[in-house]
Structures are given as C-alpha cells and as structure tokens.
Enzyme design. Structure first.
Site, PDB file in Angstrom:
ATOM      1  N   ASP A  49      26.923  -6.436 -18.470  1.00 33.37           N
ATOM      2  CA  ASP A  49      27.584  -5.282 -17.861  1.00 33.37           C
ATOM      3  C   ASP A  49      28.495  -4.563 -18.878  1.00 33.37           C
ATOM      4  OD1 ASP A  49      28.198  -3.971 -15.210  1.00 33.37           O
ATOM      5  OD2 ASP A  49      30.219  -4.474 -15.851  1.00 33.37           O
ATOM      6  N   GLU A  85      23.874  -3.365 -21.133  1.00 31.72           N
ATOM      7  CA  GLU A  85      24.147  -2.068 -20.535  1.00 31.72           C
ATOM      8  C   GLU A  85      25.058  -1.333 -21.514  1.00 31.72           C
ATOM      9  OE1 GLU A  85      25.882   0.025 -16.489  1.00 31.72           O
ATOM     10  OE2 GLU A  85      27.023  -1.555 -17.438  1.00 31.72           O
ATOM     11  N   ASP A 108      23.570 -11.570 -14.279  1.00 29.09           N
ATOM     12  CA  ASP A 108      24.313 -10.381 -14.688  1.00 29.09           C
ATOM     13  C   ASP A 108      25.720 -10.820 -15.075  1.00 29.09           C
ATOM     14  OD1 ASP A 108      25.398  -7.773 -14.776  1.00 29.09           O
ATOM     15  OD2 ASP A 108      24.059  -7.100 -13.185  1.00 29.09           O
ATOM     16  N   HIS A 145      21.301   0.448  -9.355  1.00 27.83           N
ATOM     17  CA  HIS A 145      22.215   0.408  -8.215  1.00 27.83           C
ATOM     18  C   HIS A 145      23.400   1.352  -8.361  1.00 27.83           C
ATOM     19  CE1 HIS A 145      23.840  -2.023 -11.356  1.00 27.83           C
ATOM     20  NE2 HIS A 145      24.980  -2.158 -10.711  1.00 27.83           N
ATOM     21  N   ASP A 146      23.437   2.121  -9.445  1.00 27.11           N
ATOM     22  CA  ASP A 146      24.565   3.015  -9.678  1.00 27.11           C
ATOM     23  C   ASP A 146      24.211   4.489  -9.549  1.00 27.11           C
ATOM     24  OD1 ASP A 146      26.295   0.909 -10.331  1.00 27.11           O
ATOM     25  OD2 ASP A 146      25.705   0.948 -12.438  1.00 27.11           O
TER      26      ASP A 146
END
Ligand code: NOJ
Length: 537
Positions: free
Chosen positions: A202, A264, A97, A324-325
């Site tokens: 990201d 993302e 990531d 995870h958000d």
C-alpha cells in the site's frame, strides 16, 4: 524457468464485500475460501486480498492496529492460514496487502508514541516541531494525499505535529528508526512463514520522506487525472524508497518459491521502473494510467508504447482498469457493455500482469449513493462539495460506490449475505440483472468473455511471455498489436473498419468478419487471430 509472477493474472478481493459466511452483513475469510473455486474456474492465477488485519476499520482495513492478527469480523489467524492453504490446493498464488507507510492511530505503538516526547515509542512516527512563535503552524508545506489538506496533524499532548500522508487517523511510521524497520520486517516474515506468496504494498512510494523536511516545490500540475498543487519531490519516490524496495526483496529472497512484491506507486513510468532495480527490487509496480483511460485507440497505443519502452522484458507492466478506490470502468464508457468487453480484450492480451477487481468481470457499475451517507472517510473530506460538482468529476470521491457487495445471484442480498440481514453497504440496485449466476454459462456475457480470455491466456506462451509489437498502418480508431504469432485488433472507433491483417480466429468480441488477408471490425469489436498455423507433432 519463468517465475510465476511474470505470467500470472491477479484477481483482487475486497474482503468486506466479497462473501459473508456468518450472516453479519460483512464479508469474511471463510466467505472468500468458499468462493475460491469461482476464481480458479475463471482462470486467474493469483488472488490478492485487501487488508483483513485487526483494525478500527475507519479506512476499512487500511488502518491497521495489529499486523499479526485478523480483524474479528473477518475471522481468525487459523482462517488466514486456511485461506493460504486452500488457494495453494487449487494451484493458485495468494498475495496479502501490507500497509507499511502508516498504522491506525489506535495502534498501541501510536497511542504510546503520542503520549509524550520521551516514551520508548516516541520516535516511531514522524514527529516535528511546528513553525511560528507558538509552533502552531505545520512544520512545512507537505500536503496529504487529499491534496488540499496539510500532511501534518497537531498533537496537544506532545505540542508537536505528526505526519499523516493519507488521513489524520493514519499516522506515518518513521522508517528511519531501525526499531520500526525491524518490527515491520518481522511482520513481513510472519506472513511469509505462513506461506503467503507475496504482498501488494500500500502507498509504497510514500514511505521514505526527506529527513530534512524540505518544502516541496509549488508547481500546480495534473497528475493521474487529479490536480496537484505542491509536487511531491521530497515525499514520494525518493531514492531511499527505491532502496527500501531492495531491502524488502532481500527478505523475500530468503524464502523458497519466488515470493513477489507488487507496489502501489504513483508517478511517470520512467520513475516507477526504478522500484524494480533491474530485478533486485519490487517484482511489479501497478501502472494506473488505465484507470483514467480515454476510450480511444490512439490513447491506448501511446500509453502502451510508453509502458513497453520503460518496462521491456523481463520487466512486466501491471495493468489496472479498476480497483477499490476508483470508478468502475463501466461508468467511464457511459454504461456501454460492448466497450467494457473491448477493454477486457485489451487488458487480458497485453504483455504483463493484468489485475481484475471483483465485480469487474460481470460489468458492475458504480452504485450511486448519497454523499452525505458515505462510510468512506475520503468522502467525508470532500463532503462539502456540492453533488453536482462531484458528478462532473468523472471520478467517485465516495469509494463506497465501488465497494458495494459482490453480486452473486438474483436472490435477496444478491447471495452476498443471507436474506433479512442488512449488508454493511447497500446493494447495487442493478443486481437482479447484473450478477454472476445470470452470466455464468451464458454465451456473449462479459463473465464468459473473461473466462475465455483468461483460459486463452493461461494456455498461450505467446500471451504470457511473447513480445509485444504495435501494428503499423492501421486506420485511426483501430488498436492493434502482435504478440508473437498472435494478432490482436480492436475497433474503438464509430465506423466499421477494414484492416489488412487476418489469420485463424481464436476469439472475438462484438461483430467481426475475418476474410483472406483482411478483417472487418464493426464499432466496439475485437479479435485475437493466430497468424502461423502451429506445426503438428
Ligand atoms: C491506498 C488504498 O488502496 C486505499 O484504499 C487506502 O485508503 C489508502 N491507500 C490508505 O492506506
């Protein structure tokens, strides 16, 4: 040959909460390595590991202070290499990531940069003079990702403002400075040299901003389930950002084995497909609309059709129900596990690349945690909101709630870390009942459904690369599509419904009756049917 990233399925590991091998209450790289067989046995093709690089951990790894070092609590560079090798030894791919948009404010580059206007790193971040007589008003109206706060932070040392798209301690790098670009490209190569198969990028859509710092238009509008007051025309999905996607891809193309980039990015599908640049840009972009799904056949049909229209083969949609958000999907369907099963059926039979977040496969729910104790820095921004307002949002503003330790078994600390150790976040109190050991090998468990679906997918060219066509003339409440010789049906309504499709039953969820020329589906059920009998030989 079809490249691996077109047909793969991705399992997201959040390292801090996956498996703790050394008993400090924090997950780590050796812990992940210990559990690779679990991921492999479920049938996933790719492991995406959220950041584990050196970081003050104010945003739990999304604030990097050294891109080429592993945070001490997660292990060493040797562990990272072993992780890559062990994933490969199991025939899977691994994506790391990369946080390219910003660093931690503790990164030596930023410490230097903020020290004066003349130091060698002065222009490595996005600095600007403020407005007003004393320059104490932010340079323009750009908002941070938190929506209501400015994207600019004042630095007394420079008497200037620096940009931070996310949180104040995550200053944005100035990618228009060739030295920055070079340093970051070096990092990309550093990990590619070690054999990583690709990267999840990201907030990739926010990297290149308008160098003229033009104000964004004030136009309140909902966006992915959240209100947006100022639109991000000059700060998101800019043409330069699409070019950067192609530059990164060119680096990946220097390496053998189809290294892949997964962005993302946020925006409408017709904009997002620009990142793929007809095969010359990112390989995949996340399509996040499913994160705010309505459990409704018509909603899914329309959303899938929009993606199909914008991402025709060889492009691939990349679906996400959890990460995870955002809230766990179980909390979006009032804890109804039958609905969670139907959603798994849809996710894993659609065209494209599905991503599953750790714990989703057993139906983990949000762990309710008091807002005031949150470790998540996002929660601290919204801390003043009364709990009852937060509860009504249908979303979690405290991401700790979806990041609690993985529920491996019913033992103390759920098998995440040894008994007697305090895990970095509390365990979800449901863990004695909802855990991997309890579902493993159990007919009818969500975990076994994921395994069956992934196994079916891995062995089916129709599911991996077959075209998708929506079925017509279905009763309202039923979602149905064809994938080459397969038919997928799901009853998302509240009544039993009969459709005029049938075939050989390959997989079912809930209660169904497959007859000749017709199939009856009870509420929250679904099937995969094979319509053409395969020829022997
Ligand atoms: C998106 C990541 O998914 C999130 O966890 C992180 O806080 C922000 N980007 C900032 O890097």
């Amino acid at each position: 040959m079809t490249p691996w990233w077109q047909t793969t399925s991705i399992y997201q590991v959040y390292p801090r909460s996956f498996a703790d091998s050394d008993g400090d209450g924090i997950g780590d790289l050796p812990g992940i390595i210990d559990k690779l067989d679990y991921i492999k046995d479920l049938g996933f093709g790719t492991v995406w590991v959220s950041p584990f690089f050196a970081s003050p951990q104010r945003d739990f790894g999304y604030d990097v202070s050294d891109y080429e070092a592993v945070a001490e609590e997660y292990g060493t560079l040797e562990d990272a290499q072993r992780l890559i090798d062990e994933v490969h030894a199991r025939g899977m791919k691994v994506m790391f990531d990369l946080v390219l948009n910003h660093t931690s404010d503790q990164h030596p580059w930023f410490i230097r940069s903020r020290s004066s206007r003349t130091n060698p790193k002065a222009d490595w971040y996005i600095w600007a003079d403020g407005r007003g007589k004393d320059g104490r008003r932010p340079p323009n109206n750009w908002k941070s990702a938190m929506e209501f706060t400015s994207a600019w932070q004042y630095s007394a040392a420079r008497r200037q403002w620096y940009m931070a798209t996310f949180l104040p301690f995550q200053p944005d790098l100035n990618w228009r400075n060739p030295e920055v670009k070079q340093a970051m490209f070096d990092t990309v190569r550093f990990w590619l040299d070690k054999g990583v198969d690709g990267f999840r990028l990201d907030i990739f859509g926010s990297i290149m901003k308008d160098p003229g710092l033009t104000n964004n238009p004030l136009r309140p509008r909902m966006h992915n389930g959240f209100p947006r007051i100022v639109q991000r025309v000059h700060t998101e999905n800019t043409p330069d950002n699409m070019v950067l996607a192609q530059e990164l891809r060119a680096i990946c193309n220097e390496y053998p084995g189809e290294r892949a980039l997964l962005g993302e990015v946020f925006g409408p599908p017709d904009v997002l497909k620009g990142y793929l640049a007809e095969g010359a840009g990112l390989n995949l972009v996340f399509l996040f609309n499913f994160l705010t799904f309505r459990y409704d056949a018509d909603w899914f049909r329309q959303t899938i059709e929009a993606f199909e229209q914008n991402f025709p083969a060889p492009m691939q949609p990349t679906y996400v129900l959890e990460n995870h958000d955002r809230s766990r999907l179980l909390d979006r369907v009032d804890g109804d596990r039958r609905k969670a099963a139907v959603l798994a059926l849809i996710l894993l039979t659609l065209r494209g690349v599905p991503t599953v977040y750790q714990g989703q496969e057993i139906g983990t729910s949000n762990t309710r945690l008091p807002f005031k104790d949150a470790l998540d820095p996002v929660a601290t921004v919204y801390r003043r909101l009364p709990q009852f307002v937060v509860d009504r949002l249908g979303e979690t503003l405290n991401r700790d709630e979806v990041r609690t330790p993985m529920q491996w078994d019913a033992s103390a600390n759920a098998g995440f870390c040894p008994a007697g150790v305090t895990p970095w976040l509390p365990l979800n109190p449901e863990y004695p009942n909802v855990n991997i050991a309890a579902q493993q090998g159990q007919d009818g468990s969500l975990l076994e459904l994921y395994r069956r679906l992934l196994t079916l997918r891995a062995g089916s060219a129709s599911l991996q690369t077959g075209p998708l066509a929506m079925l017509e003339a279905l009763p309202p409440g039923v979602l149905g599509y064809r994938r080459a010789d397969l038919i997928i049906l799901a009853n998302m309504g509240t009544q039993p419904l009969t459709v005029r499709y049938s075939g050989q039953l390959l997989l079912d969820v809930g209660e169904v009756a497959v007859g000749t020329g017709r199939t009856t589906l009870f509420p929250d059920s679904g099937v995969v049917l094979q319509t053409v009998v395969p020829r022997l030989s």
